[in-house]
Design an enzyme around this catalytic site. Structure first.
Site, mmCIF file in Angstrom:
data_model
loop_
_atom_site.group_PDB
_atom_site.id
_atom_site.type_symbol
_atom_site.label_atom_id
_atom_site.label_comp_id
_atom_site.label_asym_id
_atom_site.label_seq_id
_atom_site.Cartn_x
_atom_site.Cartn_y
_atom_site.Cartn_z
ATOM 1 N N SER A 31 67.747 -4.274 -53.881
ATOM 2 C CA SER A 31 68.143 -3.349 -52.808
ATOM 3 C C SER A 31 67.088 -2.252 -52.754
ATOM 4 O O SER A 31 67.304 -1.115 -53.131
ATOM 5 C CB SER A 31 69.543 -2.780 -53.057
ATOM 6 O OG SER A 31 69.569 -1.914 -54.157
ATOM 7 N N HIS B 278 73.923 -6.965 -55.281
ATOM 8 C CA HIS B 278 73.741 -7.554 -56.611
ATOM 9 C C HIS B 278 74.808 -8.574 -56.971
ATOM 10 O O HIS B 278 74.836 -9.090 -58.077
ATOM 11 C CB HIS B 278 73.739 -6.460 -57.682
ATOM 12 C CG HIS B 278 72.550 -5.544 -57.578
ATOM 13 N ND1 HIS B 278 72.450 -4.360 -58.261
ATOM 14 C CD2 HIS B 278 71.399 -5.656 -56.850
ATOM 15 C CE1 HIS B 278 71.299 -3.774 -57.973
ATOM 16 N NE2 HIS B 278 70.652 -4.534 -57.112
ATOM 17 N N GLU C 264 77.272 -0.437 -57.619
ATOM 18 C CA GLU C 264 77.325 -0.241 -59.071
ATOM 19 C C GLU C 264 78.446 0.709 -59.476
ATOM 20 O O GLU C 264 78.603 1.775 -58.883
ATOM 21 C CB GLU C 264 75.999 0.341 -59.578
ATOM 22 C CG GLU C 264 74.824 -0.564 -59.266
ATOM 23 C CD GLU C 264 73.464 0.064 -59.599
ATOM 24 O OE1 GLU C 264 73.414 1.032 -60.381
ATOM 25 O OE2 GLU C 264 72.467 -0.435 -59.052
ATOM 26 N N GLU D 62 72.858 -7.301 -62.760
ATOM 27 C CA GLU D 62 72.587 -6.378 -63.862
ATOM 28 C C GLU D 62 73.538 -6.598 -65.030
ATOM 29 O O GLU D 62 73.671 -5.735 -65.902
ATOM 30 C CB GLU D 62 72.661 -4.939 -63.351
ATOM 31 C CG GLU D 62 71.601 -4.682 -62.277
ATOM 32 C CD GLU D 62 71.498 -3.247 -61.820
ATOM 33 O OE1 GLU D 62 72.348 -2.420 -62.228
ATOM 34 O OE2 GLU D 62 70.576 -2.943 -61.056
ATOM 35 N N ASP E 134 76.904 3.918 -57.840
ATOM 36 C CA ASP E 134 75.780 3.813 -56.894
ATOM 37 C C ASP E 134 76.255 2.947 -55.735
ATOM 38 O O ASP E 134 76.158 1.724 -55.791
ATOM 39 C CB ASP E 134 74.553 3.194 -57.563
ATOM 40 C CG ASP E 134 73.392 3.022 -56.569
ATOM 41 O OD1 ASP E 134 73.515 3.486 -55.421
ATOM 42 O OD2 ASP E 134 72.373 2.422 -56.962
ATOM 43 N N GLU F 296 75.225 8.058 -56.493
ATOM 44 C CA GLU F 296 73.837 7.780 -56.109
ATOM 45 C C GLU F 296 73.821 7.100 -54.747
ATOM 46 O O GLU F 296 74.655 6.221 -54.482
ATOM 47 C CB GLU F 296 73.231 6.862 -57.184
ATOM 48 C CG GLU F 296 71.807 6.408 -56.931
ATOM 49 C CD GLU F 296 71.350 5.428 -58.014
ATOM 50 O OE1 GLU F 296 71.758 5.582 -59.193
ATOM 51 O OE2 GLU F 296 70.614 4.487 -57.678
ATOM 52 N N ASP G 120 68.012 7.772 -54.608
ATOM 53 C CA ASP G 120 67.208 6.638 -55.104
ATOM 54 C C ASP G 120 66.329 6.144 -53.952
ATOM 55 O O ASP G 120 65.174 6.549 -53.807
ATOM 56 C CB ASP G 120 68.149 5.558 -55.643
ATOM 57 C CG ASP G 120 67.470 4.231 -55.925
ATOM 58 O OD1 ASP G 120 66.238 4.170 -55.938
ATOM 59 O OD2 ASP G 120 68.190 3.211 -56.130
ATOM 60 N N LYS H 82 62.218 5.521 -60.847
ATOM 61 C CA LYS H 82 61.856 4.117 -61.081
ATOM 62 C C LYS H 82 60.336 3.988 -60.956
ATOM 63 O O LYS H 82 59.805 4.098 -59.841
ATOM 64 C CB LYS H 82 62.498 3.228 -60.018
ATOM 65 C CG LYS H 82 64.021 3.109 -60.100
ATOM 66 C CD LYS H 82 64.539 2.440 -58.823
ATOM 67 C CE LYS H 82 65.974 1.959 -58.957
ATOM 68 N NZ LYS H 82 66.531 1.540 -57.645
ATOM 69 N N HIS I 130 66.077 1.307 -64.604
ATOM 70 C CA HIS I 130 65.552 -0.067 -64.534
ATOM 71 C C HIS I 130 65.584 -0.539 -63.072
ATOM 72 O O HIS I 130 65.939 0.213 -62.173
ATOM 73 C CB HIS I 130 66.421 -0.986 -65.402
ATOM 74 C CG HIS I 130 67.812 -1.149 -64.833
ATOM 75 N ND1 HIS I 130 68.612 -2.229 -65.086
ATOM 76 C CD2 HIS I 130 68.534 -0.347 -63.992
ATOM 77 C CE1 HIS I 130 69.744 -2.083 -64.441
ATOM 78 N NE2 HIS I 130 69.730 -0.967 -63.776
ATOM 79 N N LYS J 278 69.863 4.647 -66.617
ATOM 80 C CA LYS J 278 70.722 3.494 -66.308
ATOM 81 C C LYS J 278 69.888 2.235 -66.486
ATOM 82 O O LYS J 278 68.744 2.160 -66.051
ATOM 83 C CB LYS J 278 71.356 3.590 -64.910
ATOM 84 C CG LYS J 278 70.429 3.524 -63.722
ATOM 85 C CD LYS J 278 71.256 3.388 -62.426
ATOM 86 C CE LYS J 278 70.412 2.938 -61.260
ATOM 87 N NZ LYS J 278 71.186 2.673 -60.042
HETATM 88 P P1 PGA Z 1 67.484 -2.525 -57.169
HETATM 89 O O1 PGA Z 1 68.835 -1.729 -57.354
HETATM 90 O O2 PGA Z 1 66.739 -2.517 -58.451
HETATM 91 O O3 PGA Z 1 67.946 -3.872 -56.728
HETATM 92 O O4 PGA Z 1 66.727 -1.797 -56.076
HETATM 93 C C1 PGA Z 1 69.023 -0.691 -58.230
HETATM 94 C C2 PGA Z 1 69.530 0.545 -57.552
HETATM 95 O O5 PGA Z 1 69.812 0.556 -56.328
HETATM 96 O O6 PGA Z 1 69.651 1.576 -58.215
HETATM 97 ZN ZN ZN Z 2 70.321 2.877 -56.430
#
Ligand code: PGA
Ligand code: ZN
Length: 430
Positions: free
Chosen positions: A47, A161, A170, A211, A249, A291, A318, A343, A371, A394
């Site tokens: 995503s 996911h 999440e 995840e 999230d 998030e 994010d 990230k 991650h 996370k």
């Molecule tokens: P992604 O999702 O690694 O698939 O982008 C993680 C997130 O949205 O925090």
């Molecule tokens: Zn996110």
């Protein structure tokens, strides 16, 4: 005369390796002039934010177009030539040289997946030359106090996911009140197992999301949060913002309909209604962090949410910021959020990642290191979060090799170093 504080790279190797979804990613090995080798591999999101640095995919027949042979060739070709051309005095200089060779403003030509793997390996090379750990080297570089972070275990998965009908991506457990990293990991694992039992009892079986969290057919966020609170209480611990807290999230890009409208629980909500929806969740559950509650380009939604809830909860950007210092600065000045997800592969270099953390701190925004949903067993982000001392990470469920690699590294750092405090950084109680 060789300068032993500099990094001299004598050879650069790269290859395709599989990530946790079974798609290729870039693995890099740098050989240094003393014969030591340092490795790293790039993670991959599902995503992803629109403004992330570009992950180069081959688009041919191999792996449904997701091969990374071109990115591998970037490393062994142009990047290798630049990297071996002279010794490097700083990581900043090395990262800047790679950005220069790429020549675009989003690493689109060589691929952020190529560049970030080299950058992480190079960080390890600097720590090696300085004869210290990666986390200690990063702490020295950034002038940070080291801190063992509160882990946010993603135990229930939905959105992009998972294959279930859950809109939010999440649901995480955060042992804020634990006394140590080891205790926090134990709590996360115990809640995960309690949740497994409840999911089995209620749904028979459930698949896992990307995840490692469970992906049962829960209909909506309320049902997911009820399950999670019950699982926390099954362990004998208290579900509360300062004990075992919950973070979510939603990854709102995934259910944004455009025009300030969002589809949640089968209903279309406008911005104000979505803020109300989140406020009800905040009133009902021990939620410490939300998030991407709004879409990456819905700045009006972010501002409304910040005004309504920014004093009582952590609001993390994010996809909104994609670890980009300039976007974070804009968000701080425009009151979009009070926290930032970090990230490294969104911005493509470790230097860019550290710049993002610096800017967030200058504006009193909290950070959470993260991650990606596609991962390898590379555990760099564990050292990154300790060395920058931001206090939150996370890395998915407390299960599956690519997820636990990071949590296990955190416990290893705790055991080896002694004296690094655990917990949220000062002033970030909620
Ligand atoms: P992604 O999702 O690694 O698939 O982008 C993680 C997130 O949205 O925090
Ligand atoms: Zn996110």
């Amino acid at each position: 005369m060789p300068d032993d504080s500099k990094v001299t790279i004598s050879a650069v190797a790269a290859r395709q390796t599989l990530d946790s979804r079974g798609y290729p990613t870039v693995a890099v090995r740098l050989t240094l002039d003393d014969g030591a080798t340092v490795d790293a591999s790039a993670p991959a999101g599902a995503s992803t934010g629109e403004f992330e640095a570009v992950e180069l995919r081959d688009g041919d027949d191999a792996y449904s177009g997701r091969g990374v042979r071109q990115a591998v060739a970037s490393v062994t070709g142009e990047l290798a030539e630049a990297l071996t051309s002279h010794p490097w005095a700083t990581l900043h200089e090395l990262d800047a040289a790679m950005i220069d060779v790429d020549g675009t403003d989003n690493l689109a030509r060589l691929g952020a997946n190529a560049v970030v793997a080299v950058s992480i390996a190079a960080t390890r090379a600097f720590a090696h030359v300085a004869d210290t750990s990666v986390h200690a080297w990063l702490a020295r570089l950034t002038g940070s106090s080291e801190r063992l972070p509160v882990p946010h275990f993603n135990v229930l998965n939905g959105g992009a996911h998972a294959a279930n009908p859950l809109d939010f991506q999440e649901f995480m457990v955060a042992p804020v009140g634990a006394a140590s990293e080891e205790e926090a990991v134990q709590t996360g694992a115990e809640v995960y197992h309690a949740l497994a039992a409840r999911v089995k009892q209620r749904f028979g079986t459930a698949g896992l999301g990307d995840e490692g969290g469970f992906a049962p057919d829960v209909a909506n966020p309320h049902e997911a949060l009820d399950l999670l609170v019950a699982a926390i209480e099954d362990t004998g611990l208290t579900a509360a913002v300062d004990e075992v807290a919950i973070a979510i999230d939603p990854a709102a890009n995934g259910f944004y309909q455009g025009d300030g409208r969002y589809r949640v629980d089968g209903r279309v909500l406008d911005r104000g209604q979505l803020v109300d929806y989140y406020e009800r969740l905040l009133d009902t559950y021990p939620l410490r962090s939300i998030e991407d509650g709004f879409a990456e380009d819905d700045h009006e939604g972010w501002r409304l949410m910040f005004d309504a809830t920014g004093r009582r909860t952590q609001l993390v950007g994010d996809d909104l910021y994609v670890t980009d210092a300039r976007r974070i600065e804009e968000g701080a000045l425009s009151h979009w959020s009070n926290a930032v997800l970090i990230k490294p592969n969104q911005i493509g270099t470790v230097t860019g990642t550290l710049d993002a953390i610096t800017v967030a701190r200058e504006h009193d925004m909290r950070c959470m290191v993260s991650h990606r949903s596609g991962e390898t067993t590379d555990d760099f982000i564990a050292d990154l979060v300790v060395g920058t001392g931001v206090g939150q990470i996370k890395s998915g469920a407390p299960a599956r090799g690519e997820r636990v690699a990071k949590y296990n590294r955190l416990m290893e750092i705790e055991a080896e170093s002694g004296g690094i405090p655990y917990g949220l950084a000062e002033g970030s109680a909620r």
